[in-house]
Design an enzyme around this catalytic site. Sequence first.
Site, short mmCIF file in Angstrom:
data_model
loop_
_atom_site.label_atom_id
_atom_site.label_comp_id
_atom_site.label_asym_id
_atom_site.label_seq_id
_atom_site.Cartn_x
_atom_site.Cartn_y
_atom_site.Cartn_z
CG HIS A 12 -0.41 -0.04 2.54
ND1 HIS A 12 -0.96 -0.77 3.58
CD2 HIS A 12 0.66 0.59 3.08
CE1 HIS A 12 -0.26 -0.59 4.67
NE2 HIS A 12 0.73 0.25 4.41
CG HIS A 59 0.20 4.98 7.04
ND1 HIS A 59 -0.88 4.30 6.50
CD2 HIS A 59 1.29 4.20 6.84
CE1 HIS A 59 -0.45 3.16 5.98
NE2 HIS A 59 0.84 3.08 6.17
CG HIS A 194 9.08 -0.33 3.48
ND1 HIS A 194 8.23 -1.39 3.70
CD2 HIS A 194 8.40 0.78 3.90
CE1 HIS A 194 7.10 -0.96 4.21
NE2 HIS A 194 7.18 0.35 4.37
CD GLU A 241 3.54 -1.04 6.35
OE1 GLU A 241 3.27 0.14 6.62
OE2 GLU A 241 3.72 -1.44 5.17
#
Length: 288
Positions: A12, A59, A194, A241
């Site tokens: 996402h 977020h 990441h 995540e």
Amino acid sequence: MARLVGGLGSSHVPSIAMALDKGLTDTPDWKPFFDGVAPGRDRVREMRPDVAVVVFNDHGNAFFFDRVPTFAVGCAERYAIADEGWGPRTVPAFDGHAEFGWHLADTLVAESFDPTVLQEIEVDHGLQVPMELFWGRPETMWPVRVVPVFVNVIQHPIPLPSRCHAFGRVLRKAIESFPGDERFVVVGTGGLSHQLQGARAGFVNPDADRAFLRDIARDPGRLAGMSREDYVRVFGSEGAELIMWLVMRGAMDPEVVVRHSHYFVPASMTGVGMLVLENAPLRSNQSI
């Protein structure tokens, strides 16, 4: 009764939203990624789902560090588009399925989970991007109703990978005990590898990403058995995540068929992927 017709996985990354909004999908930097997305969208169309349970993380738009629920379930009839600092994106708001949201929350409590119940909340790119990748951008309304499931992967302590997998099993129970004949898909989102800060800022691990896309289908027990520290070490701090994909996988049967898998790196310092799963057909010696 309602039934689960597929499990979907998707990154996402917000830069994907930027590429969609700015019409960059056919540029050299983005075309390989979006070319790999199209077959997954075709597979989802064949599934004909009515409802998408989307597992993602906020977020800093709906929650901030002063109050972050470990698990939260959307029980609203509509979800507006969050303003992430540049104005809301020009995508339609999402029609919810409050009745199923409440049913899911009740089923979770009966199975010793204690979710936060959300009756009014805006959704950010964590939900928007996967929806647009799998369903395209509609002009007025989305072809499925949405049930958001928020997971804390931002602030310590995040849930155990095994707990996310167990959450998925309860989600499956909620779907199959829900009256009606609606067709559900579960979408696990986030990642892939990441890290956006610290000494390893810019870290990606393509080999681990490819292994994850393989093992989430073939050997989810290995991924569920990893520690939270393992996820950070292997996939980066934000790559943690990926535990949200385990909610999707926990809702599926032990044996699944991979209908589509796609991997691309890098997209904004991130490995990105897509996965479309269906439950494996029953063999002659299996019983329901």
